[in-house]
Design an enzyme around this catalytic site. Structure first.
Site, PDB file in Angstrom:
ATOM      1  N   ASP A 193       0.777  -1.333   0.021  1.00  0.00           N
ATOM      2  CA  ASP A 193      -0.274   0.034   0.101  1.00  0.00           C
ATOM      3  C   ASP A 193       0.829   0.732   0.052  1.00  0.00           C
ATOM      4  O   ASP A 193       1.682   1.872   0.641  1.00  0.00           O
ATOM      5  CB  ASP A 193      -0.971  -0.404   1.356  1.00  0.00           C
ATOM      6  CG  ASP A 193      -2.078   1.029   1.513  1.00  0.00           C
ATOM      7  OD1 ASP A 193      -2.142   1.902   0.342  1.00  0.00           O
ATOM      8  OD2 ASP A 193      -3.430   1.096   1.916  1.00  0.00           O
ATOM      9  N   ASP A 217      -3.102   2.567  -5.740  1.00  0.00           N
ATOM     10  CA  ASP A 217      -2.030   2.246  -5.176  1.00  0.00           C
ATOM     11  C   ASP A 217      -2.423   1.115  -4.146  1.00  0.00           C
ATOM     12  O   ASP A 217      -1.150   1.132  -3.034  1.00  0.00           O
ATOM     13  CB  ASP A 217      -2.225   3.377  -4.549  1.00  0.00           C
ATOM     14  CG  ASP A 217      -3.151   3.551  -3.796  1.00  0.00           C
ATOM     15  OD1 ASP A 217      -4.168   3.050  -3.402  1.00  0.00           O
ATOM     16  OD2 ASP A 217      -3.166   4.863  -2.522  1.00  0.00           O
ATOM     17  N   GLU A 218      -2.917   0.257  -4.719  1.00  0.00           N
ATOM     18  CA  GLU A 218      -2.330  -0.800  -3.616  1.00  0.00           C
ATOM     19  C   GLU A 218      -3.122  -2.047  -4.222  1.00  0.00           C
ATOM     20  O   GLU A 218      -3.627  -1.655  -5.015  1.00  0.00           O
ATOM     21  CB  GLU A 218      -3.732  -0.368  -2.640  1.00  0.00           C
ATOM     22  CG  GLU A 218      -4.185  -1.335  -1.575  1.00  0.00           C
ATOM     23  CD  GLU A 218      -5.578  -0.704  -0.709  1.00  0.00           C
ATOM     24  OE1 GLU A 218      -6.107  -1.795   0.532  1.00  0.00           O
ATOM     25  OE2 GLU A 218      -5.379   0.166  -1.024  1.00  0.00           O
TER      26      GLU A 218
END
Length: 419
Positions: free
Chosen positions: A11, A105-106
């Site tokens: 993350d 983003d993860e």
DNA sequence: TCTGGGGTCCTAGGACCC
DNA sequence: TCTGGGGTCCTAGGACCC
């Protein structure tokens, strides 16, 4: 409990803000916020330095400034976000094809097939974090555990810029003292409901009898929470499904719902939704409109058609009908609205030639008299021009210039799911 | 000076069918 | 005529996630 800790959750930390600090060294170690406009507008993302003052995404700019007077607003570099995040995902793919990206983003990784090549999960995590830092200049937090749920909690605990590995024999000791709000699916409402019953930690939750939790929170949430709190999580790392719905919304402060305003906003939203559908040869049967009133109360109206649609004009007309339905029975002079949203669901794949059959005459929601085929042809021409010259080159007149947009389209696109 | 945008899933009631 | 159940689809609202 058997199994090894091989699920990794990665993350990126305060992603948009970190990118801005990467691009402009003068912003490093400073409280900054990425805003919808230069003077703030709404906070789209905040750096850790700003978060320390209580600044959060979604907050209005003035509110953030009040919490943190030295806050610096920067305009987002949205194309860079996509490019760098894709670069990070490419690094993750270097250690395993088993990558489940869950947002820009993860991602989750299943390392069970990678350890014989790269070493223990902890070693792989350190490698990934170092590569992301060196090659892309970004901090990334990583959690590793036996299950996705636990790996995700571990990465939250690891933030900022950390690594937490939860070995199978440490799980209870790790989980029990943590607040229930770290459990996936526990938001502010559920957290409060649980607190009313004295349940504050994951340990409290795990010790509460399942029927009691279910009575408190309903069947689905209750059983899921119990399983999660007891750390019994069967979810696998999988490639995500295609989207089940497409939507667009626009918030515009308080306004009285004048027909011109409603039409202008809806045609812009319908154009965004419908053109995305057409680009993927998809269409949908259910159209939903959300109207939010001042005071945040919102109302939805929906209709399910006998045939799927993907035409901008048809969607605009249906959305207009639904909007007035939603406003019906209210004193329109008083009823100020602050947001309109258009969503299409019940999606199906369409061969290009099938797209936009006219809605059958017997359908009570058949809009207007223009034939669907003509609208389909028009939309296709417009789509073609947009592909060559960009989205703003042409469009239905009201859709081309959204007076009301509070956030740039480039930002919206970052949040779009694959259709 | 109230609070962005794109999504998912669940619940509950009603219609309708068998 | 009244009584069942079960299944499916639709609508509206709401919590939650990133």
């Amino acid at each position: 409990m058997v199994g090894r800790a091989t699920i990794l959750h990665a993350d990126l930390d305060a992603f948009y803000a970190s990118v801005e600090q990467l691009l402009d060294p003068a912003l490093r170690c400073r409280p900054i916020a990425v805003g919808g406009s230069a003077d703030g507008g709404v906070v789209l993302a905040a750096s850790y330095e700003a978060k320390a003052h209580g600044v959060r995404g979604g907050m209005s700019g003035w509110q953030a400034k009040r919490l943190c007077p030295t806050l610096r607003f920067v305009r987002g570099h949205f194309a860079e976000y996509q490019r760098l995040a894709d670069g990070v995902m490419a690094v993750l793919h270097d250690v395993t094809p088993e990558v489940q990206r869950i947002s820009i983003d993860e991602a989750f990784l299943d390392l069970s097939g990678s350890t014989h090549l790269f070493g223990e999960p902890r070693v792989i995590a350190a490698l990934l974090r170092r590569r992301v830092r060196e090659e892309l200049g970004l901090p990334i937090s990583v959690g590793i555990a036996r299950t996705k749920h636990l790996a995700k909690i571990a990465s939250q605990v690891a933030k900022p810029d950390g690594l937490v590995v939860v070995e199978p024999d440490e799980e209870r000791r790790f989980l029990d003292p943590l607040p229930v709000s770290l459990v996936w699916g526990v938001g502010p409402v559920t957290e409060q409901r649980l607190a009313d019953w004295g349940i504050r930690t994951i340990g409290d939750l795990a010790r509460t009898p399942a029927p009691e939790v279910e009575r408190l929170l309903g069947h689905a949430v209750g059983t899921r929470l119990n399983a999660l709190a007891r750390n019994d999580d069967p979810r696998r790392v999988v490639t995500p499904d295609r989207a089940r719905s497409v939507s667009a919304q626009s918030a515009f402060g308080r306004r009285s719902p004048a027909p011109d305003l409603v039409r202008e906003v809806l045609s812009h939203l319908a154009d965004r939704v419908a053109s995305r559908l057409r680009a993927k040869n998809r269409a949908g049967r259910t159209v939903t409109v959300t109207v939010r009133f001042s005071g945040m109360r919102s109302v939805t109206r929906s209709v399910t058609l006998s045939a799927p649609i993907a035409t901008t004009l048809t969607l605009t007309e249906l959305a207009e009908q639904l909007t007035w339905q939603a406003l019906d029975g209210r004193d329109r002079a008083d009823a100020e609205i602050s947001l309109l949203a258009v969503s299409v669901s019940n999606l199906s794949h369409q061969h290009a030639v099938q797209l936009e059959l006219p809605i059958p005459p017997e359908d009570p929601h058949r809009p207007g008299s223009t034939q669907g085929a003509a609208r389909w042809a028009l939309d296709r021409s417009v789509d073609a021009v947009c592909r060559r010259f960009g989205r703003r080159a042409v469009g239905y007149l009201p859709a081309a210039m959204p007076r009301t947009a509070s956030v740039p389209d480039e930002f919206r696109e970052l949040a779009e799911h694959e259709l």
